[in-house]
Scaffold this motif. Structure first.
Motif, short mmCIF file in Angstrom:
data_model
loop_
_atom_site.label_atom_id
_atom_site.label_comp_id
_atom_site.label_asym_id
_atom_site.label_seq_id
_atom_site.Cartn_x
_atom_site.Cartn_y
_atom_site.Cartn_z
N PHE A 1 39.13 19.85 11.42
CA PHE A 1 38.29 19.32 12.49
C PHE A 1 38.03 20.37 13.57
O PHE A 1 36.92 20.50 14.08
N ASN A 2 39.06 21.14 13.89
CA ASN A 2 38.87 22.22 14.86
C ASN A 2 37.82 23.22 14.38
O ASN A 2 36.99 23.71 15.15
N GLU A 3 37.89 23.52 13.09
CA GLU A 3 36.93 24.49 12.54
C GLU A 3 35.51 23.92 12.60
O GLU A 3 34.56 24.64 12.91
N TYR A 4 35.36 22.65 12.31
CA TYR A 4 34.03 22.02 12.38
C TYR A 4 33.48 22.10 13.81
O TYR A 4 32.33 22.49 14.02
N LEU A 5 34.30 21.73 14.78
CA LEU A 5 33.87 21.82 16.18
C LEU A 5 33.49 23.25 16.54
O LEU A 5 32.47 23.49 17.19
N HIS A 6 34.32 24.18 16.13
CA HIS A 6 34.11 25.57 16.52
C HIS A 6 32.82 26.12 15.92
O HIS A 6 32.06 26.83 16.60
N GLN A 7 32.54 25.81 14.67
CA GLN A 7 31.32 26.30 14.04
C GLN A 7 30.08 25.73 14.72
O GLN A 7 29.07 26.43 14.91
N LEU A 8 30.11 24.47 15.13
CA LEU A 8 28.98 23.88 15.84
C LEU A 8 28.78 24.54 17.20
O LEU A 8 27.64 24.78 17.64
N VAL A 9 29.87 24.82 17.89
CA VAL A 9 29.78 25.50 19.19
C VAL A 9 29.20 26.90 19.01
O VAL A 9 28.34 27.35 19.79
N LEU A 10 29.66 27.62 17.99
CA LEU A 10 29.12 28.95 17.72
C LEU A 10 27.63 28.89 17.41
O LEU A 10 26.85 29.76 17.83
N LEU A 11 27.22 27.86 16.68
CA LEU A 11 25.80 27.70 16.35
C LEU A 11 24.99 27.46 17.62
O LEU A 11 23.93 28.08 17.82
N ARG A 12 25.45 26.56 18.47
CA ARG A 12 24.72 26.31 19.72
C ARG A 12 24.58 27.60 20.53
O ARG A 12 23.49 27.93 21.01
N VAL B 1 37.34 13.19 7.19
CA VAL B 1 37.29 11.74 6.99
C VAL B 1 38.01 11.35 5.71
O VAL B 1 38.77 10.37 5.67
N GLU B 2 37.78 12.10 4.65
CA GLU B 2 38.43 11.78 3.37
C GLU B 2 39.94 11.94 3.46
O GLU B 2 40.69 11.10 2.96
N GLN B 3 40.40 12.98 4.09
CA GLN B 3 41.85 13.22 4.17
C GLN B 3 42.55 12.28 5.15
O GLN B 3 43.76 12.12 5.11
N LEU B 4 41.76 11.64 6.01
CA LEU B 4 42.33 10.61 6.87
C LEU B 4 42.33 9.24 6.18
O LEU B 4 42.70 8.24 6.78
N GLY B 5 41.89 9.24 4.94
CA GLY B 5 41.88 8.00 4.19
C GLY B 5 40.66 7.14 4.46
O GLY B 5 40.58 6.00 3.97
N GLY B 6 39.73 7.65 5.25
CA GLY B 6 38.50 6.92 5.52
C GLY B 6 38.65 5.78 6.50
O GLY B 6 37.67 5.12 6.84
N ALA B 7 39.89 5.52 6.97
CA ALA B 7 40.11 4.35 7.83
C ALA B 7 39.41 4.50 9.17
O ALA B 7 38.84 3.54 9.70
N ALA B 8 39.44 5.69 9.75
CA ALA B 8 38.86 5.88 11.08
C ALA B 8 37.34 6.00 11.04
O ALA B 8 36.65 5.68 12.00
N GLY B 9 36.80 6.47 9.91
CA GLY B 9 35.36 6.67 9.80
C GLY B 9 34.88 7.87 10.61
O GLY B 9 35.68 8.65 11.14
N TYR B 10 33.57 8.00 10.71
CA TYR B 10 32.97 9.15 11.37
C TYR B 10 32.83 8.97 12.88
O TYR B 10 32.82 9.94 13.63
N GLU B 11 32.67 7.74 13.34
CA GLU B 11 32.23 7.51 14.72
C GLU B 11 33.10 8.17 15.78
O GLU B 11 32.57 8.87 16.65
N PRO B 12 34.42 7.98 15.77
CA PRO B 12 35.21 8.63 16.83
C PRO B 12 35.16 10.15 16.77
O PRO B 12 35.20 10.82 17.79
N LEU B 13 35.06 10.70 15.55
CA LEU B 13 34.96 12.16 15.41
C LEU B 13 33.63 12.66 15.96
O LEU B 13 33.57 13.71 16.61
N LEU B 14 32.57 11.92 15.70
CA LEU B 14 31.26 12.32 16.21
C LEU B 14 31.18 12.20 17.73
O LEU B 14 30.50 12.99 18.39
N ASP B 15 31.89 11.23 18.29
CA ASP B 15 31.98 11.14 19.76
C ASP B 15 32.63 12.39 20.33
O ASP B 15 32.24 12.89 21.39
N ASN B 16 33.63 12.90 19.61
CA ASN B 16 34.30 14.12 20.06
C ASN B 16 33.37 15.32 19.94
O ASN B 16 33.37 16.23 20.77
N VAL B 17 32.55 15.34 18.87
CA VAL B 17 31.56 16.41 18.71
C VAL B 17 30.61 16.44 19.91
O VAL B 17 30.35 17.49 20.50
N LYS B 18 30.10 15.27 20.27
CA LYS B 18 29.18 15.17 21.41
C LYS B 18 29.85 15.64 22.70
O LYS B 18 29.24 16.36 23.50
#
Length: 458
Positions: free
Chosen positions: A174-185, A65-82
């Motif tokens: 972002f790929n790494e974040y997704l992957h770590q959550l999948v590994l945890l599940r 989120v920080e490296q994207l400049g904060g413009a997009a925020g968390y919501e669309p990324l969290l939708d992708n997580v779900k």
């Protein structure tokens, strides 16, 4: 110190030494500064519960989120997580909803995958709502090469990550974040009480965070997707995530932070799941000098087909008991003995006292018998059969079998006695009636295999 007591209603199973585990925040920082001024990420060493790991992983999403400049925020990324943690859809990593899972083992595990994935996604959103876990100047300079580039993004996230504010570094984060959550599940899939399972993170030299589980995960999921996974493979997978130092799996194990055994022990045999595991806050092997030592629990009969057997009728007249004697039993014990000629492997016996006599059965065989157990269907008349007492069955050597006919065994509607019988009867056509039982034992006639000799426990 008193034994650990696993209480189910008015009954208890006692063994080992209880442990108190309060996972503290990991010592160290997930972000470390590199010589060039950039920052790298990894999980600090420590003992985590699932929610702790989601909290630690959040720094990756904060960096995106920080490296994207904060413009997009968390919501669309969290939708992708779900979407990634869901069991269907284009972005799903584990598309189990497209499979026809008729067998109980895979059905139980698929249900776990759904529950865990939904909860992790919700926790990720709650963590994002708390704000960044590190200074924004540091988050903007987190860089590392993720070896995970196969996650699919939602169209909106694709536009964001490939847009003017995106770039290879942000995509990899972002790929790494997704992957770590999948590994945890997937690491937590085997456990019914998955939110309570302590996970020790050490620097194993096998990749960042939870990547040490990747090889075992791939092997287990390949078996899961092709066929029903065996109990042995489920235990092997569980050991690889919590105690990779252990040797070949048995039916359970002790590791530094507790004991892993089938979750069914915590319920009545008629009501419990048959394939999921549970974490128990107990040190099962009290004789171990090193309090952090691990151990594998071995079957007394690794191949029950070749186990010594006794015929049911041989002890029919032995051990006369009244059902009232069985109903009054309120506890059973587990006793540990080292496996002969094996280091780090033990056998566990389930000990039940009926009157003045103590009976012992192998805990592994007891749990195996539960997995193969049939439950009686509704209102199906049972054929007449020979009556046996629980004591008569438990007194015989080896596993008790029968060549023909139906044998009725009263357990006094006591789950502790039912468990003991499941460890003694040859697990081929054993049927359990639960609840009110009339004189004709209705419900057992059409249950089981539908043919051949059978035992009916009530």
């Amino acid at each position: 110190m008193s034994n650990y007591r696993l209480t189910v209603g008015e009954y208890s199973l006692n063994w080992g030494t209880p442990i108190r585990l309060d996972p503290a925040p990991a010592a160290g920082n997930a972000l470390t500064r590199q010589p060039g001024g950039e920052w790298d990420w990894d999980l600090p060493e420590g003992v985590y519960l699932a929610r702790d790991l989601v909290r630690e992983l959040a720094v990756l999403l904060d960096s995106v989120v920080e490296q994207l400049g904060g413009a997009a925020g968390y919501e669309p990324l969290l939708d992708n997580v779900k979407a990634s943690l869901a069991l269907s859809g284009r972005e799903s990593v584990l598309q189990l909803d497209s499979l026809r899972l008729a067998d109980p083992a895979r059905t139980e595990l698929a249900g776990q995958a759904r529950r865990i994935g939904d909860t992790l996604a919700r926790w990720a959103g709650e963590q994002a709502g708390e704000g960044p876990r590190a200074d924004k100047a540091i988050l903007g300079r987190v860089r590392f090469r993720s070896r995970c580039d196969h996650h699919l993004w939602t169209p909106l996230v694709t536009d964001i990550l490939t847009g003017p504010s995106g770039g290879p570094s942000v995509m990899q984060l972002f790929n790494e974040y997704l992957h770590q959550l999948v590994l945890l599940r997937d690491l937590l899939l085997p456990y019914e009480n998955w939110q309570e399972v302590p996970i020790g993170i050490e620097r194993r030299g096998k990749g960042k965070g939870l990547r040490y589980t990747e090889q075992a995960r791939a092997a287990f999921l390949a078996e899961f997707l092709m066929s029903r996974p065996s109990h042995l493979s489920l235990l092997g997978y569980a050991q690889s995530g919590l105690a990779p130092e252990l040797s070949a799996p048995g039916y359970g194990f002790q590791y530094r932070y507790g004991t892993i055994l089938p979750a069914s022990l915590g319920r009545h045999p008629a009501d419990s799941r048959r394939f999921l595991l549970g974490w128990y806050p107990v040190r099962t092997v009290p004789h171990t000098v090193d309090v952090g030592a691990s151990a594998v629990f071995d079957y007394v009969y690794p191949d029950y087909y070749s186990a010594p057997r006794s015929h049911a009728d041989a002890g029919a007249a032995a051990g006369r008991t009244h059902e009232g004697d069985l109903r009054g039993i309120r506890e059973a014990l587990l006793e540990v003995t080292p496996a002969e000629g094996e280091t780090g492997r033990v056998q566990i016996h389930y000990r039940l006292q009926i009157g003045s006599q103590a009976y012992r059965v192998d805990l592994g065989q007891l749990l195996r018998g539960h997995r193969y157990l049939y439950l009686a269907g509704p209102n199906q008349p049972s054929e007449e059969g020979t009556r046996l007492t629980a004591a008569a069955v438990l007194a015989q050597p080896g596993l008790v079998h029968t060549g023909s006919g139906t044998h009725h065994i009263s357990a006094g509607n006591n789950p502790l006695v039912v468990w003991a019988l499941l460890g003694k009867l040859y697990p081929e056509n054993v049927i359990l009636l639960h609840g009110e039982v009339n004189e004709k034992l209705q419900g057992a006639g059409g249950s089981g295999k539908g043919f051949g000799a059978k035992f009916v426990i009530f």
